[in-house]
Write a protein that holds these residues in place. Sequence first.
Motif, PDB file in Angstrom:
ATOM      1  N   GLN A 139       0.822  -1.213   0.000  1.00 54.42           N
ATOM      2  CA  GLN A 139       0.000   0.000   0.000  1.00 54.42           C
ATOM      3  C   GLN A 139       0.854   1.259   0.000  1.00 54.42           C
ATOM      4  O   GLN A 139       0.510   2.250  -0.642  1.00 54.42           O
ATOM      5  N   GLU A 140       1.998   1.234   0.702  1.00 58.17           N
ATOM      6  CA  GLU A 140       2.852   2.423   0.787  1.00 58.17           C
ATOM      7  C   GLU A 140       3.462   2.814  -0.552  1.00 58.17           C
ATOM      8  O   GLU A 140       3.877   3.958  -0.744  1.00 58.17           O
ATOM      9  N   ASN A 141       3.542   1.866  -1.481  1.00 59.25           N
ATOM     10  CA  ASN A 141       4.103   2.156  -2.802  1.00 59.25           C
ATOM     11  C   ASN A 141       3.044   2.476  -3.845  1.00 59.25           C
ATOM     12  O   ASN A 141       3.375   2.833  -4.980  1.00 59.25           O
ATOM     13  N   ALA A 142       1.761   2.335  -3.485  1.00 64.78           N
ATOM     14  CA  ALA A 142       0.685   2.433  -4.484  1.00 64.78           C
ATOM     15  C   ALA A 142       0.626   3.809  -5.129  1.00 64.78           C
ATOM     16  O   ALA A 142       0.426   3.929  -6.345  1.00 64.78           O
ATOM     17  N   LEU A 143       0.807   4.873  -4.336  1.00 63.04           N
ATOM     18  CA  LEU A 143       0.718   6.229  -4.874  1.00 63.04           C
ATOM     19  C   LEU A 143       1.806   6.483  -5.906  1.00 63.04           C
ATOM     20  O   LEU A 143       1.580   7.103  -6.947  1.00 63.04           O
ATOM     21  N   GLU A 144       2.996   5.992  -5.615  1.00 60.72           N
ATOM     22  CA  GLU A 144       4.131   6.160  -6.535  1.00 60.72           C
ATOM     23  C   GLU A 144       3.868   5.471  -7.868  1.00 60.72           C
ATOM     24  O   GLU A 144       4.123   6.035  -8.935  1.00 60.72           O
ATOM     25  N   ALA A 145       3.346   4.236  -7.824  1.00 63.08           N
ATOM     26  CA  ALA A 145       3.100   3.476  -9.057  1.00 63.08           C
ATOM     27  C   ALA A 145       1.893   3.987  -9.826  1.00 63.08           C
ATOM     28  O   ALA A 145       1.779   3.766 -11.037  1.00 63.08           O
ATOM     29  N   SER A 146       0.993   4.696  -9.140  1.00 59.98           N
ATOM     30  CA  SER A 146      -0.281   5.086  -9.766  1.00 59.98           C
ATOM     31  C   SER A 146      -0.142   6.180 -10.811  1.00 59.98           C
ATOM     32  O   SER A 146      -1.110   6.492 -11.502  1.00 59.98           O
ATOM     33  N   ILE A 147       1.053   6.762 -10.949  1.00 61.66           N
ATOM     34  CA  ILE A 147       1.205   7.762 -12.014  1.00 61.66           C
ATOM     35  C   ILE A 147       1.270   7.110 -13.393  1.00 61.66           C
ATOM     36  O   ILE A 147       1.228   7.791 -14.410  1.00 61.66           O
ATOM     37  N   VAL A 148       1.369   5.767 -13.411  1.00 60.52           N
ATOM     38  CA  VAL A 148       1.301   5.025 -14.683  1.00 60.52           C
ATOM     39  C   VAL A 148      -0.163   4.717 -14.965  1.00 60.52           C
ATOM     40  O   VAL A 148      -0.824   4.035 -14.181  1.00 60.52           O
ATOM     41  N   ASN A 149      -0.668   5.220 -16.067  1.00 62.52           N
ATOM     42  CA  ASN A 149      -2.082   5.012 -16.389  1.00 62.52           C
ATOM     43  C   ASN A 149      -2.279   3.695 -17.162  1.00 62.52           C
ATOM     44  O   ASN A 149      -1.322   3.032 -17.533  1.00 62.52           O
ATOM     45  N   ASN A 150      -3.539   3.344 -17.364  1.00 62.77           N
ATOM     46  CA  ASN A 150      -3.923   2.113 -18.074  1.00 62.77           C
ATOM     47  C   ASN A 150      -3.362   0.855 -17.402  1.00 62.77           C
ATOM     48  O   ASN A 150      -3.020  -0.129 -18.063  1.00 62.77           O
ATOM     49  N   LEU A 151      -3.225   0.905 -16.069  1.00 61.32           N
ATOM     50  CA  LEU A 151      -2.757  -0.240 -15.298  1.00 61.32           C
ATOM     51  C   LEU A 151      -3.417  -0.180 -13.921  1.00 61.32           C
ATOM     52  O   LEU A 151      -3.378   0.859 -13.264  1.00 61.32           O
ATOM     53  N   ASP A 152      -4.056  -1.274 -13.491  1.00 57.48           N
ATOM     54  CA  ASP A 152      -4.707  -1.302 -12.176  1.00 57.48           C
ATOM     55  C   ASP A 152      -3.638  -1.422 -11.082  1.00 57.48           C
ATOM     56  O   ASP A 152      -2.934  -2.444 -11.007  1.00 57.48           O
ATOM     57  N   ILE A 153      -3.521  -0.404 -10.256  1.00 66.17           N
ATOM     58  CA  ILE A 153      -2.553  -0.421  -9.154  1.00 66.17           C
ATOM     59  C   ILE A 153      -3.295  -0.852  -7.892  1.00 66.17           C
ATOM     60  O   ILE A 153      -4.114  -0.101  -7.351  1.00 66.17           O
ATOM     61  N   ILE A 154      -3.016  -2.076  -7.443  1.00 62.80           N
ATOM     62  CA  ILE A 154      -3.712  -2.658  -6.293  1.00 62.80           C
ATOM     63  C   ILE A 154      -2.777  -2.625  -5.081  1.00 62.80           C
ATOM     64  O   ILE A 154      -1.843  -3.436  -4.976  1.00 62.80           O
ATOM     65  N   GLY A 155      -3.017  -1.700  -4.175  1.00 53.81           N
ATOM     66  CA  GLY A 155      -2.217  -1.593  -2.968  1.00 53.81           C
ATOM     67  C   GLY A 155      -2.798  -2.463  -1.860  1.00 53.81           C
ATOM     68  O   GLY A 155      -3.978  -2.336  -1.528  1.00 53.81           O
TER      69      GLY A 155
END
Length: 512
Positions: A139-155
């Motif tokens: 979960q702590e990394n989810a915000l960082e990875a979420s700047i990539v669009n068209n990909l479900d970021i599941i924290g």
Amino acid sequence: MVAKTFGSAVSGVNAKLITIEVNVGQGTSFFMVGLPDSAVKESQQRVESALKYFGYRMPRQKVVINLAPADIRKEGSSYDLPIGLGILKASEQVSFPELEEYVIMGELSLDGKLRPVKGVLPIAIEARKQGFKGFILPQENALEASIVNNLDIIGVESLEEAIGFLEGQIDIKPTVTDTRDIFYNSLDHYEFDFTDVQGQENIKRAMEIAATGGHNVIMIGPPGAGKTMLAKRLPSILPPLSLQEALETTKIHSVAGKLSGNSSLIAQRPFRSPHHTISDVALVGGGGNPQPGEISLSHNGVLFLDELPEFKRAVLEVLRQPLEERKVTISRAKISVDFPANFMLIASMNPCPCGYYNHPDKECVCGPGIVQRYLNKVSGPLLDRIDLHVEVTPVKFEEMTSTRKTESSKSIRERVIKGRDLQVERFKDSPEVFCNAMMPSHMVKEICQISPAGKILLKTAMERLGLSARAYDRILKVARTIADLALSDEIKVEHLAEAIQYRSLDREGWAG
């Protein structure tokens, strides 16, 4: 039964897909193959403890885990989560119909909680490129990875939560970030501003020139004259990052593990100020698994070296090639990694060990020859690569106590942006050149044409100061930048004269 999950390994600032195959069959041994390091091998104990904590079991059979491709070394503890999920599926304790549609990374604690990992941004970019549905991570990394669009970021916060999501028992909404909104709202938020600086107008002018042309600067002056204060304010007048530059910068900081849990995109130009005890590897980058150093962390921003002569000679000499090539190549027996290093070097130093040589009020107590030996700690080739040599004098009491409002960073930045816009147009056909400081020699001859009077002035300066051919190019580049600030198409004599005065450390006899 064989189960397959997907993780990723970071190489340089990019990621490579890793397939984690788990086979549970007859026997009693545990094997892990595919060049895992000690941290990866130790995942057996972490995974076993986490599984037991949530009521699952570690198979008492032969377990073989293969990390493919087998010729890439796997490092770190971020493979714990995909290994644990793969063991559960291979031992038929759970059913994960969509397991192979996600890239999964995360370090497990003994109670099954997930700890953050490094490099999730390049991993997310690679996951999207490979066509995966989503990315399951702490979960702590989810915000960082979420700047990539068209990909479900599941924290997720624990192994149990990841199991519940993959079984369809828990509904976790993907973390979504409006990258452009964060980017444009953060562009102008700077901690320091030039409006706080009283006096030092000549230094502000030099900083404005440096920011416009992307030039390197060295400031030399007594302690307390304001060198560090001025350097810290330089990012506030640099042109704002483009979205592409912001993503590049964020990717490097992600790989180095320098992003905090509540940040996603670096929208301001980085300012790095390493201590003078730094090693050459920490500055340039390296290690068994090459990591970016300070010069790569300052990519698209400023690297500030305070008290330059106090740095080890070997550390300073490794800067020479990156300053020219704008990148660092770290070579090992089986791998070669490129890290970007397009930074502005800002250095400061005292004129002598006591700090008061050439001081208007205080007397220097250094003995004969000591001043020159102190300055010689900085090599000539390195000084040649620094465009602006600026002498900083102490601020007078009247200027310090003045209530006159000084020019803000915002107004200086507007002039800098106008000068940069001219350079963008000038270099539109040269994709590797963005500003005057990056011009190669053949381009300098073509773009930095000077008048006959300017040639006479420059010839006289070269002969009297004993300047090198590289210093000649630097003077022309700075003169071109000064002309750009004046919105002039041609380099005039006054532009050339101002550029020449910024070569003060080249003067013979400067230190006696």
